[in-house]
Design a protein around this motif. Sequence first.
Motif, short mmCIF file in Angstrom:
data_model
loop_
_atom_site.label_atom_id
_atom_site.label_comp_id
_atom_site.label_asym_id
_atom_site.label_seq_id
_atom_site.Cartn_x
_atom_site.Cartn_y
_atom_site.Cartn_z
N ARG A 1 0.73 -1.11 -0.05
CA ARG A 1 0.15 0.15 -0.07
C ARG A 1 0.82 1.29 -0.06
N ILE A 2 0.20 2.42 -0.86
CA ILE A 2 1.25 3.62 -0.74
C ILE A 2 0.17 4.82 -0.88
N THR A 3 0.51 5.44 0.72
CA THR A 3 0.31 6.26 1.06
C THR A 3 0.73 7.55 0.63
N ILE A 4 -0.42 8.87 0.57
CA ILE A 4 0.11 9.93 0.25
C ILE A 4 -0.50 11.23 1.04
N TYR A 5 0.53 11.59 1.54
CA TYR A 5 -0.24 12.56 2.90
C TYR A 5 -0.53 13.92 2.26
N VAL A 6 -1.39 14.27 1.92
CA VAL A 6 -1.72 15.76 0.89
C VAL A 6 -1.16 16.80 1.91
N LEU A 7 -0.65 18.14 1.65
CA LEU A 7 -0.76 19.13 2.40
C LEU A 7 -1.87 20.27 2.67
N PRO A 8 -1.92 21.24 3.31
CA PRO A 8 -3.28 22.09 3.82
C PRO A 8 -2.33 23.18 1.87
N LEU A 9 -3.58 23.47 1.13
CA LEU A 9 -2.54 24.66 0.27
C LEU A 9 -2.64 25.16 0.57
N GLU A 10 -1.33 25.91 0.25
CA GLU A 10 -1.19 26.79 1.13
C GLU A 10 -1.79 28.48 -0.05
N ASN A 11 -2.29 29.54 0.85
CA ASN A 11 -2.48 30.40 -0.16
C ASN A 11 -1.36 32.02 -0.11
N ALA A 12 -0.71 32.17 -0.73
CA ALA A 12 0.33 32.96 -0.67
C ALA A 12 -0.33 33.80 -1.34
N GLY A 13 -1.44 34.34 -2.10
CA GLY A 13 -2.32 35.90 -2.86
C GLY A 13 -2.83 36.10 -2.50
N GLU B 1 6.75 16.93 13.53
CA GLU B 1 8.59 17.22 13.86
C GLU B 1 9.05 15.69 12.77
N SER B 2 7.93 15.10 12.94
CA SER B 2 8.09 14.03 11.20
C SER B 2 7.12 13.77 10.43
N PRO B 3 6.97 13.57 9.08
CA PRO B 3 5.75 13.12 8.64
C PRO B 3 5.42 11.26 9.10
N ALA B 4 6.30 11.26 9.35
CA ALA B 4 5.93 9.36 9.93
C ALA B 4 4.66 9.41 10.75
N ARG B 5 4.77 10.25 11.59
CA ARG B 5 3.87 10.18 13.31
C ARG B 5 2.46 10.93 12.91
N ILE B 6 2.83 11.67 11.61
CA ILE B 6 1.12 12.41 11.58
C ILE B 6 0.40 11.82 11.58
N ALA B 7 0.34 10.08 11.19
CA ALA B 7 -1.49 9.01 11.06
C ALA B 7 -0.29 7.97 11.77
N ASP B 8 -0.21 7.84 13.11
CA ASP B 8 -0.31 6.75 13.57
C ASP B 8 -0.81 4.73 12.67
N SER B 9 -1.54 5.21 12.21
CA SER B 9 -2.29 3.88 10.72
C SER B 9 -1.64 3.46 10.31
N GLU B 10 -0.76 4.72 9.58
CA GLU B 10 -0.96 5.17 8.01
C GLU B 10 1.25 4.90 8.34
N SER B 11 1.97 4.40 7.15
CA SER B 11 3.04 4.24 7.07
C SER B 11 3.29 5.38 5.72
N LEU B 12 3.51 6.80 5.82
CA LEU B 12 3.21 7.60 4.85
C LEU B 12 3.96 7.41 3.97
N ASN B 13 4.45 7.12 2.86
CA ASN B 13 5.16 7.61 1.65
C ASN B 13 5.65 8.52 0.85
N TYR B 14 4.51 9.76 0.45
CA TYR B 14 4.53 10.68 0.22
C TYR B 14 4.02 11.97 0.70
#
Length: 369
Positions: free
Chosen positions: A102-114, A156-169
């Motif tokens: 399984r591949i997991t993708i963490y979608v970060l918030p879309l930063e609005n610089a405008g 601090e670490s992307p891997a700690r964002i979701a305990d149930s998921e091992s993030l890849n991207y």
Amino acid sequence: MIKTLSPMGPNYSQSTRVYPDPDRLDSWKEIANYLRREVRTVQLWEKNEGLPVHRHFHKRLGSVFALRSEVESWKLQVSRIAGSPEPESAKLPTPGACPENRITIYVLPLENAGDIERQCLCDAVVANTISALEQLNPGQVGIVIPKDAMQWEQCESPARIADSESLNYLLRWNLEDDGKDVRVNVALRFADTNVAAWSHTYRYRPSEFEELPTNVADQIFHCVWLKLFASSKSLQSGSRHEKPGSREAYLKGRYFWNQRNEEGLRKAISCFESAIKEDPQYALAYSGLADSLTLLSFYEIVSPFEAMPSARRAALKAIELDPNLAEAHASFADVLLHFDRDWQAADREYRRSSQCNPEYALGYHWYAN
């Protein structure tokens, strides 16, 4: 019936009076509303399930229409094939399904610089993109979405964002508005190193804002798919044992084919036929034969009714022998484009070619045409 295209050309059709047709759905939004689905879903159905959608080639990109009668016939056909009224592409991943690869993708918030007024545009981009990414090999790809922006900033670490998921991207992006146009900068990064696996910037003028969310989502979907899956599935011609004689004849055929004249094309056909005689299972030779016959017709050296049926047989034989051969799908797409004028089928085959081998440049060139 409505008058849409005319053999007299686009100028003639623009001056022809258009009458409303009650059977007609005149935009992606109308088609989606009729099927009671999101726009992105019906666009995927067109690409993957054959939903009948027509395009105005003399108008701006994205001008489409569909006929209710054709859509209803398609729904019945899908129901008979799948045994269910829902096309396969509409099925979402099963909750809790977690295959080994399984591949997991963490979608970060879309930063609005405008400007803050662009927030609605950002929300639409995010919604369309997440909806698209959820269709990436359902069950094999997981999309992780933060509950709020602080969840990422305080971690601090992307891997700690979701305990149930091992993030890849990580999908990291931002929107910039300089007053003249809007830029959406997108990067797919490895979660453990934050190194970019793919990145791109999409630019849009104010007149294109209506199509921006759908177009950005579509581009991200295909680029991420190609990056994660197509390259690993690409089957190169050297992956099977080739007979030296057939390989040599094939290379000679491509040499003569590249001369792009009658003498060269006829010599190419002879070489490809020799390669096939030496090795009847050599898919590349059938693809080369199809390309040569197609050019003979395209250059009006031979009648299309004489050359193109043979080109079609050769291309289909190449696909039968090697379903993952990019050259074969591009050859078949060219037949569909130049002889059948079947735009939708040609589009699917060109896309399939790039999926089989993202490095096959000729497929991109023909698709661009």
